[in-house]
Design a protein around this motif. Structure first.
Motif, PDB file in Angstrom:
ATOM      1  N   MET A 183      -9.712 -62.216  72.575  1.00  0.00           N
ATOM      2  CA  MET A 183     -10.225 -62.758  71.322  1.00  0.00           C
ATOM      3  C   MET A 183     -11.680 -63.172  71.522  1.00  0.00           C
ATOM      4  O   MET A 183     -12.012 -63.809  72.522  1.00  0.00           O
ATOM      5  CB  MET A 183      -9.384 -63.967  70.907  1.00  0.00           C
ATOM      6  CG  MET A 183      -9.858 -64.681  69.647  1.00  0.00           C
ATOM      7  SD  MET A 183      -8.656 -65.902  69.050  1.00  0.00           S
ATOM      8  CE  MET A 183      -8.570 -67.011  70.471  1.00  0.00           C
ATOM      9  N   VAL A 184     -12.516 -62.802  70.583  1.00  0.00           N
ATOM     10  CA  VAL A 184     -13.943 -63.117  70.671  1.00  0.00           C
ATOM     11  C   VAL A 184     -14.377 -63.849  69.410  1.00  0.00           C
ATOM     12  O   VAL A 184     -14.146 -63.375  68.295  1.00  0.00           O
ATOM     13  CB  VAL A 184     -14.782 -61.840  70.866  1.00  0.00           C
ATOM     14  CG1 VAL A 184     -16.279 -62.171  70.773  1.00  0.00           C
ATOM     15  CG2 VAL A 184     -14.474 -61.184  72.205  1.00  0.00           C
ATOM     16  N   PHE A 185     -15.007 -65.021  69.599  1.00  0.00           N
ATOM     17  CA  PHE A 185     -15.594 -65.788  68.510  1.00  0.00           C
ATOM     18  C   PHE A 185     -17.085 -65.447  68.410  1.00  0.00           C
ATOM     19  O   PHE A 185     -17.769 -65.351  69.433  1.00  0.00           O
ATOM     20  CB  PHE A 185     -15.474 -67.287  68.776  1.00  0.00           C
ATOM     21  CG  PHE A 185     -14.067 -67.809  68.827  1.00  0.00           C
ATOM     22  CD1 PHE A 185     -13.220 -67.700  67.738  1.00  0.00           C
ATOM     23  CD2 PHE A 185     -13.594 -68.445  69.971  1.00  0.00           C
ATOM     24  CE1 PHE A 185     -11.930 -68.208  67.777  1.00  0.00           C
ATOM     25  CE2 PHE A 185     -12.314 -68.963  70.026  1.00  0.00           C
ATOM     26  CZ  PHE A 185     -11.473 -68.841  68.933  1.00  0.00           C
ATOM     27  N   ALA A 204     -10.207 -65.590  75.853  1.00  0.00           N
ATOM     28  CA  ALA A 204     -11.066 -65.937  74.719  1.00  0.00           C
ATOM     29  C   ALA A 204     -12.499 -66.085  75.193  1.00  0.00           C
ATOM     30  O   ALA A 204     -12.761 -66.599  76.280  1.00  0.00           O
ATOM     31  CB  ALA A 204     -10.592 -67.231  74.067  1.00  0.00           C
ATOM     32  N   ALA A 205     -13.431 -65.634  74.357  1.00  0.00           N
ATOM     33  CA  ALA A 205     -14.855 -65.718  74.691  1.00  0.00           C
ATOM     34  C   ALA A 205     -15.639 -66.144  73.460  1.00  0.00           C
ATOM     35  O   ALA A 205     -15.250 -65.859  72.323  1.00  0.00           O
ATOM     36  CB  ALA A 205     -15.368 -64.369  75.202  1.00  0.00           C
ATOM     37  N   PHE A 206     -16.748 -66.824  73.697  1.00  0.00           N
ATOM     38  CA  PHE A 206     -17.658 -67.248  72.633  1.00  0.00           C
ATOM     39  C   PHE A 206     -18.942 -66.437  72.780  1.00  0.00           C
ATOM     40  O   PHE A 206     -19.697 -66.626  73.740  1.00  0.00           O
ATOM     41  CB  PHE A 206     -17.941 -68.751  72.751  1.00  0.00           C
ATOM     42  CG  PHE A 206     -18.710 -69.329  71.600  1.00  0.00           C
ATOM     43  CD1 PHE A 206     -18.075 -69.695  70.428  1.00  0.00           C
ATOM     44  CD2 PHE A 206     -20.084 -69.511  71.687  1.00  0.00           C
ATOM     45  CE1 PHE A 206     -18.782 -70.239  69.369  1.00  0.00           C
ATOM     46  CE2 PHE A 206     -20.810 -70.045  70.631  1.00  0.00           C
ATOM     47  CZ  PHE A 206     -20.152 -70.412  69.468  1.00  0.00           C
ATOM     48  N   ALA A 207     -19.158 -65.509  71.874  1.00  0.00           N
ATOM     49  CA  ALA A 207     -20.319 -64.608  71.959  1.00  0.00           C
ATOM     50  C   ALA A 207     -21.560 -65.339  71.457  1.00  0.00           C
ATOM     51  O   ALA A 207     -21.856 -65.344  70.258  1.00  0.00           O
ATOM     52  CB  ALA A 207     -20.068 -63.336  71.152  1.00  0.00           C
ATOM     53  N   TYR A 208     -22.293 -65.919  72.383  1.00  0.00           N
ATOM     54  CA  TYR A 208     -23.447 -66.751  72.030  1.00  0.00           C
ATOM     55  C   TYR A 208     -24.738 -65.938  72.052  1.00  0.00           C
ATOM     56  O   TYR A 208     -25.030 -65.230  73.019  1.00  0.00           O
ATOM     57  CB  TYR A 208     -23.559 -67.910  73.015  1.00  0.00           C
ATOM     58  CG  TYR A 208     -24.767 -68.780  72.777  1.00  0.00           C
ATOM     59  CD1 TYR A 208     -24.954 -69.417  71.556  1.00  0.00           C
ATOM     60  CD2 TYR A 208     -25.725 -68.966  73.776  1.00  0.00           C
ATOM     61  CE1 TYR A 208     -26.056 -70.215  71.330  1.00  0.00           C
ATOM     62  CE2 TYR A 208     -26.827 -69.767  73.559  1.00  0.00           C
ATOM     63  CZ  TYR A 208     -26.996 -70.385  72.340  1.00  0.00           C
ATOM     64  OH  TYR A 208     -28.091 -71.169  72.112  1.00  0.00           O
ATOM     65  N   TYR A 209     -25.508 -66.036  70.969  1.00  0.00           N
ATOM     66  CA  TYR A 209     -26.785 -65.326  70.885  1.00  0.00           C
ATOM     67  C   TYR A 209     -27.894 -66.216  70.318  1.00  0.00           C
ATOM     68  O   TYR A 209     -29.020 -65.753  70.083  1.00  0.00           O
ATOM     69  CB  TYR A 209     -26.645 -64.078  69.996  1.00  0.00           C
ATOM     70  CG  TYR A 209     -26.160 -64.374  68.583  1.00  0.00           C
ATOM     71  CD1 TYR A 209     -27.054 -64.742  67.576  1.00  0.00           C
ATOM     72  CD2 TYR A 209     -24.812 -64.299  68.250  1.00  0.00           C
ATOM     73  CE1 TYR A 209     -26.627 -65.029  66.294  1.00  0.00           C
ATOM     74  CE2 TYR A 209     -24.367 -64.572  66.969  1.00  0.00           C
ATOM     75  CZ  TYR A 209     -25.272 -64.934  65.994  1.00  0.00           C
ATOM     76  OH  TYR A 209     -24.834 -65.237  64.725  1.00  0.00           O
ATOM     77  N   GLY A 210     -27.599 -67.496  70.109  1.00  0.00           N
ATOM     78  CA  GLY A 210     -28.557 -68.391  69.461  1.00  0.00           C
ATOM     79  C   GLY A 210     -29.881 -68.513  70.178  1.00  0.00           C
ATOM     80  O   GLY A 210     -30.924 -68.728  69.551  1.00  0.00           O
ATOM     81  N   ASP A 211     -29.875 -68.363  71.515  1.00  0.00           N
ATOM     82  CA  ASP A 211     -31.115 -68.473  72.279  1.00  0.00           C
ATOM     83  C   ASP A 211     -32.110 -67.373  71.934  1.00  0.00           C
ATOM     84  O   ASP A 211     -33.318 -67.532  72.120  1.00  0.00           O
ATOM     85  CB  ASP A 211     -30.816 -68.436  73.778  1.00  0.00           C
ATOM     86  CG  ASP A 211     -30.058 -67.184  74.184  1.00  0.00           C
ATOM     87  OD1 ASP A 211     -28.953 -66.941  73.649  1.00  0.00           O
ATOM     88  OD2 ASP A 211     -30.565 -66.436  75.042  1.00  0.00           O
ATOM     89  N   GLU A 238     -13.811 -52.183  75.529  1.00  0.00           N
ATOM     90  CA  GLU A 238     -13.237 -51.074  74.772  1.00  0.00           C
ATOM     91  C   GLU A 238     -11.855 -50.654  75.274  1.00  0.00           C
ATOM     92  O   GLU A 238     -11.138 -49.930  74.589  1.00  0.00           O
ATOM     93  CB  GLU A 238     -14.183 -49.871  74.786  1.00  0.00           C
ATOM     94  CG  GLU A 238     -15.469 -50.115  74.009  1.00  0.00           C
ATOM     95  CD  GLU A 238     -16.275 -48.848  73.777  1.00  0.00           C
ATOM     96  OE1 GLU A 238     -15.864 -47.789  74.293  1.00  0.00           O
ATOM     97  OE2 GLU A 238     -17.297 -48.919  73.073  1.00  0.00           O
ATOM     98  N   ASP A 239     -11.468 -51.097  76.453  1.00  0.00           N
ATOM     99  CA  ASP A 239     -10.164 -50.720  77.010  1.00  0.00           C
ATOM    100  C   ASP A 239      -9.038 -51.649  76.550  1.00  0.00           C
ATOM    101  O   ASP A 239      -7.867 -51.391  76.859  1.00  0.00           O
ATOM    102  CB  ASP A 239     -10.224 -50.725  78.546  1.00  0.00           C
ATOM    103  CG  ASP A 239     -11.139 -49.644  79.092  1.00  0.00           C
ATOM    104  OD1 ASP A 239     -11.242 -48.582  78.454  1.00  0.00           O
ATOM    105  OD2 ASP A 239     -11.763 -49.875  80.148  1.00  0.00           O
ATOM    106  N   ARG A 240      -9.384 -52.723  75.820  1.00  0.00           N
ATOM    107  CA  ARG A 240      -8.350 -53.662  75.397  1.00  0.00           C
ATOM    108  C   ARG A 240      -8.516 -54.007  73.925  1.00  0.00           C
ATOM    109  O   ARG A 240      -9.639 -54.126  73.432  1.00  0.00           O
ATOM    110  CB  ARG A 240      -8.434 -54.955  76.224  1.00  0.00           C
ATOM    111  CG  ARG A 240      -8.242 -54.751  77.713  1.00  0.00           C
ATOM    112  CD  ARG A 240      -7.932 -56.063  78.407  1.00  0.00           C
ATOM    113  NE  ARG A 240      -9.003 -57.032  78.252  1.00  0.00           N
ATOM    114  CZ  ARG A 240      -8.911 -58.302  78.696  1.00  0.00           C
ATOM    115  NH1 ARG A 240      -7.803 -58.713  79.258  1.00  0.00           N
ATOM    116  NH2 ARG A 240      -9.934 -59.119  78.556  1.00  0.00           N
ATOM    117  N   PRO A 241      -7.389 -54.173  73.212  1.00  0.00           N
ATOM    118  CA  PRO A 241      -7.492 -54.611  71.808  1.00  0.00           C
ATOM    119  C   PRO A 241      -8.067 -56.017  71.740  1.00  0.00           C
ATOM    120  O   PRO A 241      -7.724 -56.876  72.562  1.00  0.00           O
ATOM    121  CB  PRO A 241      -6.049 -54.562  71.309  1.00  0.00           C
ATOM    122  CG  PRO A 241      -5.212 -54.658  72.537  1.00  0.00           C
ATOM    123  CD  PRO A 241      -5.992 -53.992  73.630  1.00  0.00           C
ATOM    124  N   THR A 242      -8.935 -56.256  70.776  1.00  0.00           N
ATOM    125  CA  THR A 242      -9.612 -57.547  70.659  1.00  0.00           C
ATOM    126  C   THR A 242      -9.581 -58.033  69.219  1.00  0.00           C
ATOM    127  O   THR A 242      -9.916 -57.282  68.298  1.00  0.00           O
ATOM    128  CB  THR A 242     -11.078 -57.440  71.119  1.00  0.00           C
ATOM    129  OG1 THR A 242     -11.124 -56.920  72.448  1.00  0.00           O
ATOM    130  CG2 THR A 242     -11.755 -58.792  71.097  1.00  0.00           C
TER     131      THR A 242
END
Length: 318
Positions: free
Chosen positions: A1-3, A48-55, A187-191
């Motif tokens: 799961m990716v936030f 679970a991961a938090f896709a941070y790009y604010g920087d 890409e190898d796992r459902p997310t």
């Protein structure tokens, strides 16, 4: 799961991940998934991961990415259109006299910007409009922004992303943000992807370049349907559901000033398997309802997420 987060200043990705998981746990319990709620709170239910790009939004000599819009890519005029649509949407649904007075004052200030001479003058007026909007009960009591300048800078992140400018290493700002988000996907796992606010725009575009399985795409507080700024600038055009997405759920709150035109199924084409966004309204408690955690704590949001992770494989991280 990716936030995937939305607008705002610099943040601690690990702390945000914990906060989002706890909110999702609350929603899971409300939906009758007590065991999964406890596992989510302990970060043991799924990867679970938090896709941070604010920087990536931080400009030289600006703190936290809060610099007001720059006239280099027409950001000031785009921000004017964004604010106008936000204000008009709220005025059309306004139920409070104090709120209406503030919105009408802000609209009058914004209309005056059409006669403003020079970009610097327009930017100053836009900051003034944001300062006026800080008097709205929801924003004032929620303490989301300390000043109109910070609010303008954060809202301008939407227009900066869509400007397709700010080259660095041969890549524009929007490309670098999508690259960052895609780096969190396997890409190898459902997310299961859960995207908030501007993050829903980033995710929509990024997933068009992704080939892995996305059994569930959830958008909350999304501005994708914003006619004057976002929708016509999305890529590719016309906007469509990415091929990798099998189910798309979109949630909005009536008091969310960012999520104008929330019925995304009216504005987005299906992919080849017929997947369209399905929009549903939620009613959050509290003053400022645009916060991601407000949405994640809803049973109608968390329930389908838990079920999608289950279906992705019993005991297999989704």
């Amino acid at each position: 799961m990716v936030f995937i987060h939305g607008i705002g200043g610099l943040r601690d990705a690990e702390a945000e991940l914990g906060s989002w998981l706890k909110a999702l746990a609350v929603g899971a319990r409300k939906a009758g998934h007590s065991f999964e709620g406890s596992a989510l709170e302990q970060d043991s239910f799924t990867d679970a991961a938090f896709a941070y790009y604010g920087d990536l939004f931080v400009r030289p000599q600006a703190q936290g990415g809060t610099a007001p819009p720059s006239d280099a890519a027409g950001e000031d005029e785009a921000l004017r259109h964004l604010l106008e649509e936000m204000i008009n949407t709220q005025l059309s649904a306004c139920r409070d006299d104090e709120e209406r007075r503030v919105l009408q004052h802000a609209h009058a200030e914004l209309t005056a910007t059409r006669q403003a001479q020079g970009s610097g003058q327009l930017v100053r007026r836009l900051v003034n409009v944001c300062t006026t909007l800080l008097a709205l009960p929801g924003i004032r009591l929620g303490g989301q922004w300390a000043s109109g300048r910070i609010m303008a800078g954060h809202l301008a992140q939407v227009t900066r992303y869509l400007a397709r400018a700010e080259l660095d290493g041969g890549r524009t700002l929007d490309e670098r943000i999508r690259d960052r988000v895609l780096s969190f996907l396997d890409e190898d796992r459902p997310t299961v992807v859960i995207a908030h606010s501007l993050g829903s725009v980033v995710a929509l575009e990024a997933l068009h370049h992704y080939r892995g399985p996305i059994p569930l795409f959830v958008t909350v507080g999304s501005p994708i349907g914003t006619r004057t700024v976002v929708h016509p600038r999305l890529r590719p055009q016309p906007p469509a559901t990415p091929e990798c997405v099998r189910r798309w759920l979109n949630y909005w709150d009536r008091d969310d000033i960012i999520a104008s035109r929330p019925w995304l199924e009216r504005d987005v084409l299906p992919n080849t398997v017929g997947c369209l966004p399905v929009s549903d309204r939620v009613d959050s408690d509290g003053i400022w309802v645009h916060t991601a955690t407000k949405y994640l704590a809803q049973a109608s949001v968390a329930g389908p997420v838990v079920e999608a992770i289950r279906l992705a494989g019993e005991g297999t991280p989704a």
